[in-house]
Design an enzyme around this catalytic site. Sequence first.
Site, PDB file in Angstrom:
ATOM      1  N   HIS A  57     -19.362  -3.556  50.095  1.00  0.00           N
ATOM      2  CA  HIS A  57     -19.702  -4.633  49.663  1.00  0.00           C
ATOM      3  C   HIS A  57     -21.346  -4.800  49.286  1.00  0.00           C
ATOM      4  O   HIS A  57     -22.063  -5.642  49.291  1.00  0.00           O
ATOM      5  CB  HIS A  57     -19.846  -6.061  51.202  1.00  0.00           C
ATOM      6  CG  HIS A  57     -18.705  -5.997  51.697  1.00  0.00           C
ATOM      7  ND1 HIS A  57     -17.567  -6.933  51.515  1.00  0.00           N
ATOM      8  CD2 HIS A  57     -18.198  -5.117  52.813  1.00  0.00           C
ATOM      9  CE1 HIS A  57     -16.518  -6.480  52.254  1.00  0.00           C
ATOM     10  NE2 HIS A  57     -16.859  -5.509  53.259  1.00  0.00           N
ATOM     11  N   SER A 108     -39.023   1.299  27.828  1.00  0.00           N
ATOM     12  CA  SER A 108     -38.992   0.201  27.608  1.00  0.00           C
ATOM     13  C   SER A 108     -39.978  -0.207  26.610  1.00  0.00           C
ATOM     14  O   SER A 108     -41.346   0.316  26.530  1.00  0.00           O
ATOM     15  CB  SER A 108     -39.474  -0.565  28.935  1.00  0.00           C
ATOM     16  OG  SER A 108     -39.743  -2.035  28.728  1.00  0.00           O
ATOM     17  N   ARG A 129      11.566  -6.202  13.912  1.00  0.00           N
ATOM     18  CA  ARG A 129      10.105  -6.281  13.289  1.00  0.00           C
ATOM     19  C   ARG A 129       9.743  -7.361  12.809  1.00  0.00           C
ATOM     20  O   ARG A 129      10.403  -7.992  12.243  1.00  0.00           O
ATOM     21  CB  ARG A 129       9.953  -4.791  12.729  1.00  0.00           C
ATOM     22  CG  ARG A 129       8.611  -4.142  12.675  1.00  0.00           C
ATOM     23  CD  ARG A 129       8.147  -4.855  11.395  1.00  0.00           C
ATOM     24  NE  ARG A 129       6.403  -4.491  11.220  1.00  0.00           N
ATOM     25  CZ  ARG A 129       6.094  -3.579  10.543  1.00  0.00           C
ATOM     26  NH1 ARG A 129       6.845  -3.022   9.744  1.00  0.00           N
ATOM     27  NH2 ARG A 129       4.864  -3.071  10.562  1.00  0.00           N
ATOM     28  N   ASP A 134       0.764  -1.183   0.040  1.00  0.00           N
ATOM     29  CA  ASP A 134      -0.033  -0.086  -0.050  1.00  0.00           C
ATOM     30  C   ASP A 134       0.694   1.245  -0.002  1.00  0.00           C
ATOM     31  O   ASP A 134       0.555   2.284  -0.614  1.00  0.00           O
ATOM     32  CB  ASP A 134      -0.962  -0.131   1.314  1.00  0.00           C
ATOM     33  CG  ASP A 134      -0.344   0.224   2.423  1.00  0.00           C
ATOM     34  OD1 ASP A 134       0.691  -0.435   2.496  1.00  0.00           O
ATOM     35  OD2 ASP A 134      -1.009   0.381   3.431  1.00  0.00           O
TER      36      ASP A 134
END
Length: 534
Positions: free
Chosen positions: A171, A300, A375, A99
């Site tokens: 909690h 809803s 790489r 590319d």
Amino acid sequence: MASNTHDAQPAKAISGTGYDVYQTSLTARYCSPAMSKLFSQRSRHSTWRKLWFLLAESQRELGIETITPEALDEMKAHLEVTDNDFEVARIEEKRRRHDVMAHVHAFGLVAPSAAGIIHYGATSCYVTDNTELILMRDAMDLLLPKLAKVISNLASFAMKWKSEPTLAYTHLQPAQLITIGKRAAAWAQDLMFDLETIEHVRSELKFRGAQGTTGTQASFLQIFGDSSKCDKLNELLCQKAGFPDCYDVSTQTYTRKVDLIVGSAIAGLGATAQKIAGDIRHLAHLKEIEEPFEPDQIGSSAMPGAFYLFGQGVLRLLTLELRFGVFYLSPQSLTLLQAYKRNPMRSERIYSLSRELISKPASFANTLSDQWMERSLDDSAIRRIDIPESFLLCDAILIGLENVTSGLVVYPAVVNAHVQQELPFMITETIIMKLVEKGLSRQEAHEQIRVLSHQAAHTVKGEGKPNDMISRIKATEFFKPVWDDLDEMLDSKLYTGRSVEIVERFCGEGGVLAGKIKPYKSQIEGAPTAELHV
């Protein structure tokens, strides 16, 4: 990102409308036009051209006379990739399977005087990696003011509700009392940490520059024949591209550790956002706080109505049943109809997008760890996905957070109802201390409280009735010395500790947050409330 066959652009676009091909929900539904444009193909590949121009311009400034003024003029006149340029590049890439070289070819066609010097001495990562760094820098510049605006919203909200007692939960069980503003201040503090982290990463971001195929600048040393000019080339490129410096060591790429550092900072905001959105969802369930709800919004598709009612001081939820077009309510004794069902869809969206963003650092870490030697190309395709998506996700999350925090609705009566349900248990230690002050045994007082607490807890949990702890205390002769003090002791504001002081110091005028977001003040003041596309 260097290219190969597996990274090729798709063959010609499928005919028809945009409804005939997959589109990411991030750009179609959630993120801002500015962020979407930044990571567009035109933006990316036009940045390639700008980098090629900067390289050629700098090389001429350093004495490479084969790069002519005419070449530079033609390059400068065609820095934006046109639709026709993309088509030329598409055809060339299909032939060349690369590319970057396809776009070199397309650029050379519109700048023929420069065709022979475009990409001179460079490797693919000169344009791909430097472009990624530019895009990430510019993306952080888009995110930071939005984040500052959310922090500003929460600071204002915290100050407004700094004195309103509410239940604190550990909690997910009632613990002590704090204030609504104190909880919001904690949210804002986490976002402040995200602001500081992203600012730091942004300020430390550097350029790859022109480093050659494996980071030795061998090609540029050959071009210039002078090591000092290799350094000067990168100085010029950094100056022109707006970076303080280049990374000291590069391989073929800048180290993918940078992607992990940036991605982790961005994902950290996702973790904060998910926590805030989760808290808002829980508070919406309790009917204490709601996110903004538009007049025509549907809560809803299945339940047209669910009314929240108060009766005998206890919050209850009654569901409406539809019978031949008529609503029937029960029980009949309760009154005060309030609002239709409201799903916290905005917070749920933030929560969902955050969950995806939080997953990104693992991908960046795997890409870093899988780079072999100098790489390997398995970093290319995945980074085309991970880098843009991280910033698009973060952008969408901040849009949602800004929208929600700008219009949070608090229902103090509901909050207080919940407080009063738990407060009788919470003040028992204070009652014991009062009794001891009046000469009674601490151990006997503790035992009396223990017995009554169990009885009251059974009333609440076993019978579904209101907490009657105070009534039991008033009916027990042992507690007569403090009967006259009980009503005063039920003032919830007595039990929020230093919440107000903490909020004022952190969120108030001249406070910690004000200093942190001061650099963004003009952007905050000029920004309208973020609106959701859908």
